[in-house]
Design a protein around this motif. Structure first.
Motif, mmCIF file in Angstrom:
data_model
loop_
_atom_site.group_PDB
_atom_site.id
_atom_site.type_symbol
_atom_site.label_atom_id
_atom_site.label_comp_id
_atom_site.label_asym_id
_atom_site.label_seq_id
_atom_site.Cartn_x
_atom_site.Cartn_y
_atom_site.Cartn_z
ATOM 1 N N ALA A 1 -3.601 0.616 -2.865
ATOM 2 C CA ALA A 1 -3.075 -0.677 -2.451
ATOM 3 C C ALA A 1 -3.219 -1.667 -3.603
ATOM 4 C CB ALA A 1 -3.794 -1.202 -1.210
ATOM 5 N N GLY B 1 0.805 -1.208 0.000
ATOM 6 C CA GLY B 1 0.000 0.000 0.000
ATOM 7 C C GLY B 1 0.836 1.256 0.000
ATOM 8 N N ASN C 1 -7.644 -2.948 2.783
ATOM 9 C CA ASN C 1 -6.617 -2.200 2.059
ATOM 10 C C ASN C 1 -6.302 -0.849 2.704
ATOM 11 O OD1 ASN C 1 -6.432 -4.148 -0.055
ATOM 12 N ND2 ASN C 1 -8.280 -3.294 -0.963
#
Length: 126
Positions: free
Chosen positions: A50, A35, A107
């Motif tokens: 991400a 990420g 994420n």
């Protein structure tokens, strides 16, 4: 253990482009969610993008609404690198950008990421 080193930050005019890179150590790089986050002065760290594996041969990318359509995240597992191509930059994109690696389902959840780089400064002038 994973070590992350970012590069590619700098000063750019609004509307310009920059490409950030993150070099990772470790033999299991391909299994990590990678990420990018950023933190502007006086603000909390926020999710940018991400990229994670969705099946053995495909990776899925996710983006914050504020960068969707302008930024592109990619990874090269053979080189243990993840990149962030940033186009149409705006002054509000000014921040320190951090690369992160983690293993989990969310994420955009910073605590999910176990490893962080030192950050690279991106400054966009108006």
């Amino acid at each position: 253990q994973v070590q992350l080193v970012e590069s590619g930050g700098g000063l750019v005019q609004a509307g310009g482009s920059l490409r950030l890179s993150c070099a990772a150590s470790g033999r299991t790089f391909s299994s990590y969610v990678m990420g990018w986050f950023r933190q502007a002065p006086g603000k909390e760290r926020e999710f940018v993008a991400a990229i994670r594996r969705s099946n053995p041969n495909t990776y899925y990318a996710a983006y914050a609404d504020s960068v969707k359509g302008r930024f592109t995240i990619s990874r090269d597992n053979a080189k243990n690198t993840v990149s962030l191509q940033m186009n149409s930059l705006k002054p509000e994109d000014t921040a320190v950008y951090y690369c992160a690696a983690g293993q989990g389902p969310k994420n955009d959840y910073a605590p999910m990421y176990d490893y962080w780089g030192q950050g690279t400064q991106v400054t966009v002038s108006s």
